[in-house]
Structure formats: structure tokens, C-alpha cells
Scaffold this motif. Structure first.
Motif, PDB file in Angstrom:
ATOM      1  N   SER A   3      40.116  29.637  35.132  1.00  0.00           N
ATOM      2  CA  SER A   3      39.182  29.262  36.196  1.00  0.00           C
ATOM      3  C   SER A   3      39.906  29.185  37.526  1.00  0.00           C
ATOM      4  O   SER A   3      41.137  29.033  37.581  1.00  0.00           O
ATOM      5  N   GLY A   4      39.138  29.306  38.616  1.00  0.00           N
ATOM      6  CA  GLY A   4      39.698  29.130  39.949  1.00  0.00           C
ATOM      7  C   GLY A   4      40.517  30.289  40.461  1.00  0.00           C
ATOM      8  O   GLY A   4      41.208  30.153  41.472  1.00  0.00           O
ATOM      9  N   ALA A   5      40.453  31.463  39.791  1.00  0.00           N
ATOM     10  CA  ALA A   5      41.227  32.621  40.231  1.00  0.00           C
ATOM     11  C   ALA A   5      40.396  33.476  41.180  1.00  0.00           C
ATOM     12  O   ALA A   5      39.203  33.709  40.964  1.00  0.00           O
ATOM     13  N   THR A   6      41.043  33.970  42.234  1.00  0.00           N
ATOM     14  CA  THR A   6      40.371  34.870  43.178  1.00  0.00           C
ATOM     15  C   THR A   6      40.440  36.290  42.647  1.00  0.00           C
ATOM     16  O   THR A   6      41.531  36.786  42.328  1.00  0.00           O
ATOM     17  N   VAL A   7      39.299  36.932  42.547  1.00  0.00           N
ATOM     18  CA  VAL A   7      39.203  38.270  41.972  1.00  0.00           C
ATOM     19  C   VAL A   7      38.869  39.275  43.065  1.00  0.00           C
ATOM     20  O   VAL A   7      37.977  39.042  43.889  1.00  0.00           O
ATOM     21  N   ALA A   8      39.587  40.398  43.049  1.00  0.00           N
ATOM     22  CA  ALA A   8      39.304  41.520  43.953  1.00  0.00           C
ATOM     23  C   ALA A   8      39.061  42.762  43.105  1.00  0.00           C
ATOM     24  O   ALA A   8      39.737  42.985  42.105  1.00  0.00           O
ATOM     25  N   LEU A   9      38.079  43.549  43.501  1.00  0.00           N
ATOM     26  CA  LEU A   9      37.687  44.737  42.745  1.00  0.00           C
ATOM     27  C   LEU A   9      38.080  46.008  43.479  1.00  0.00           C
ATOM     28  O   LEU A   9      38.194  46.024  44.702  1.00  0.00           O
ATOM     29  N   ALA A  10      38.245  47.078  42.702  1.00  0.00           N
ATOM     30  CA  ALA A  10      38.477  48.410  43.257  1.00  0.00           C
ATOM     31  C   ALA A  10      37.739  49.403  42.384  1.00  0.00           C
ATOM     32  O   ALA A  10      37.467  49.146  41.200  1.00  0.00           O
ATOM     33  N   ALA A  22      31.805  36.380  45.202  1.00  0.00           N
ATOM     34  CA  ALA A  22      31.656  35.462  46.332  1.00  0.00           C
ATOM     35  C   ALA A  22      32.573  34.257  46.216  1.00  0.00           C
ATOM     36  O   ALA A  22      32.879  33.601  47.218  1.00  0.00           O
ATOM     37  N   GLY A  23      33.022  33.934  45.005  1.00  0.00           N
ATOM     38  CA  GLY A  23      33.887  32.774  44.804  1.00  0.00           C
ATOM     39  C   GLY A  23      34.857  33.026  43.670  1.00  0.00           C
ATOM     40  O   GLY A  23      34.850  34.098  43.041  1.00  0.00           O
ATOM     41  N   PRO A  24      35.709  32.088  43.389  1.00  0.00           N
ATOM     42  CA  PRO A  24      36.680  32.251  42.304  1.00  0.00           C
ATOM     43  C   PRO A  24      36.000  32.208  40.941  1.00  0.00           C
ATOM     44  O   PRO A  24      34.805  31.909  40.829  1.00  0.00           O
TER      45      PRO A  24
END
Length: 287
Positions: A3-10, A22-24
Motif C-alpha cells: 500500500s501507499g506506492a506511487t504507480v506510473a504507467l507506460a 490518481a493516488g497511491p
């Protein structure tokens, strides 16, 4: 779960619109983003969580948007109990490049006439789509017919329905279908499968067509029944367009209905002679 991890997509490919979560991640380790694209192709979506690449990837197939849905408008409907040869509807003003259909039923005591001719309504010509006789099946005195027309620049005005001889009464329902296939002459490209059925003393009837060429295509049903009052209920999943009874001693009732992607077209009534026409109307770009 983390939990609480910032996710970025490609994502691979072109024309993409990719929105990161929008959130972690939540307590279940879940974060949701979105992908859309103007290019139809197979995409591979990858992600990082807290800056660390995730080895698993997901594949997404972007497809062409399905054809626009068909919309229906009732232009006019009516009934005339006068014994005559020529009947006239209210004035209509069709929209350009829309399919316009006219459903007509007429009663003649000494045998069903040939299909009437239809003129006017701002259209250069009207073509017959389907017809069926009934009441009774063996020696019919009624006929239901559907006509079609289409124009890039229609005018306006009443529709004239002309029978070969005098009829006890006539009923009509005029519909406009937007978002249909516009190829072919005078709306021919918008018409798919056609079917009919008739029976004596039946509790409704159905027409079963084959699978539609597209889930955006619609089913159009037209029913004629031996009744001078409203007695027809649309089949399951169908929306009634209009019902027009004769309202006089000579019984005749016309009903029309429609539904999206419903190859079995049916209507219900109680123990009366009747007939049904079923038509597949094709959406723009649909097979």
C-alpha cells in the motif's frame, strides 16, 4: 500487497492517452489508471511502483469504435375509418440521410388488395420493403406493408397512401431512423434481413431472423391484428413505437415496435387473427 506506492504507467504504440492512477496503491495494493488511443492496435502496458519497474506487463487491444447507435423518431401515425381509396397522413419533415419507413394496414371486405402506392412526405420515391396478408390466412382481407425512403435533401408535406380500390379503413405509422447505413438507392443499404409470419386465432406471433451483422443493428417489427381497439403488447425487450386501431366496426389494428440487436421479433395479443413483419435495420458502417 504493497500500500501507499506511487504507480506510473507506460504503453507501447502511438496515439495513446495514458492517465496515471490518481493516488497511491490502496490497502490491497491496487491503483487504477486508464488508456485510450486513436490508433487501433495491440498495446503493451507496463508500470513502475515507487520507481521500481514491475516485471509483469499487460496487453490491451484497442479496436475501432463501433458504429453510432441508431435513433428512432416517430414522425406521424394515424387511422382513418372512412371507406375510400386514398388516405392522407399529417405533414412530415424528414431529416437528411435518414431512413424513413411507412407501415400501412388496410382492410377490404372482398379480399386483400395489392400493396398500396405511397407518395409525398418530401421524398422523391417510396419503395416496398415487405408485405404480408392475413385474416384469415387462407382467404385474407387485410394486408400489412412497409415502405422505405431516404434523401440527402428531403422536402416536407403529407404522405398519400393510394390503394387499388376502396378500403373500409386504413392505419399508418411513419418512423425516422437516424444513424443508419446510407449506401444503396433510396435507403436500400439500411435494410438487412426481412421475415414475416401470420396466423389465425393466435396469442401473438414472432419472426426469427438470423444473427445480426452488427450489435448496433436494430430490429423493427410491424404487426397487424383483427381488432378495432389497442390489443398488442410489444415483445420482451421491445419498445412500442405506436399502435393505431381502426376504432370502428370493421376491426383492424396496426402496431410497430423496435429493439437493438434482437433477431427474434415478437408481439403478444390474445386469440386473434394477425400477422407480423420483421426487418433488420443496419447501422452506419455495419455489415
Amino acid at each position: 500487497p504493497v500500500s501507499g506506492a506511487t504507480v506510473a504507467l507506460a504503453a507501447t504504440g502511438s496515439g495513446n492517452t495514458l492517465t496515471d492512477p490518481a493516488g497511491p496503491t490502496d490497502a490491497n495494493g491496487v491503483a487504477v489508471g486508464t488508456l485510450s488511443s486513436t490508433v487501433a492496435e495491440l498495446k503493451t502496458v507496463s508500470a513502475t511502483a515507487g520507481g521500481v519497474p514491475i516485471t509483469q506487463t499487460a496487453t490491451v487491444t484497442v479496436t475501432d469504435q463501433p458504429p453510432a447507435n441508431i435513433t428512432h423518431t416517430l414522425l406521424t401515425a394515424g387511422a382513418d375509418p372512412i371507406n375510400q381509396k386514398v388516405y392522407t397522413t399529417a405533414s412530415i419533415s424528414p431529416a437528411p440521410n435518414t431512413l424513413v419507413t411507412v407501415a400501412v394496414v388496410g382492410h377490404r371486405a372482398y379480399g386483400a388488395n395489392p400493396s398500396p402506392t405511397v407518395t409525398g412526405g418530401g421524398m422523391a420515391a417510396w419503395d416496398e420493403v415487405a408485405t404480408v396478408t392475413f385474416d384469415p390466412v387462407g382467404s385474407p382481407v387485410k394486408r400489412v406493408t412497409i415502405f422505405r425512403a431516404m434523401s440527402p435533401a428531403p422536402g416536407s408535406g403529407p404522405i398519400t397512401i393510394t390503394f387499388d380500390g376502396n378500403h373500409s379503413n386504413a392505419q399508418w405509422i411513419v418512423s425516422q431512423w437516424d444513424g443508419v447505413e446510407t449506401s444503396g438507392a433510396n435507403g436500400a443499404g439500411a435494410i438487412g434481413q426481412i421475415g414475416s409470419n401470420s396466423g389465425d386465432g393466435v396469442n401473438g406471433l414472432a419472426v426469427t431472423l438470423g444473427a445480426f451483422g452488427s450489435p448496433s443493428n436494430v430490429a423493427y417489427g410491424v404487426v397487424g391484428v383483427r381488432s378495432n381497439s389497442t390489443v398488442v403488447a410489444p415483445g420482451a425487450g421491445f419498445t412500442e413505437i405506436s399502435e393505431q386501431p381502426s376504432g370502428e366496426g370493421t376491426p383492424s389494428d396496426l402496431q410497430a415496435e423496435w429493439a437493438v440487436n434482437s433477431p427474434t421479433i415478437n408481439a403478444i395479443w390474445s386469440s386473434l387473427n394477425g400477422a407480423i413483419l420483421g426487418v433488420e435495420i443496419k447501422a452506419a458502417g455495419a455489415p
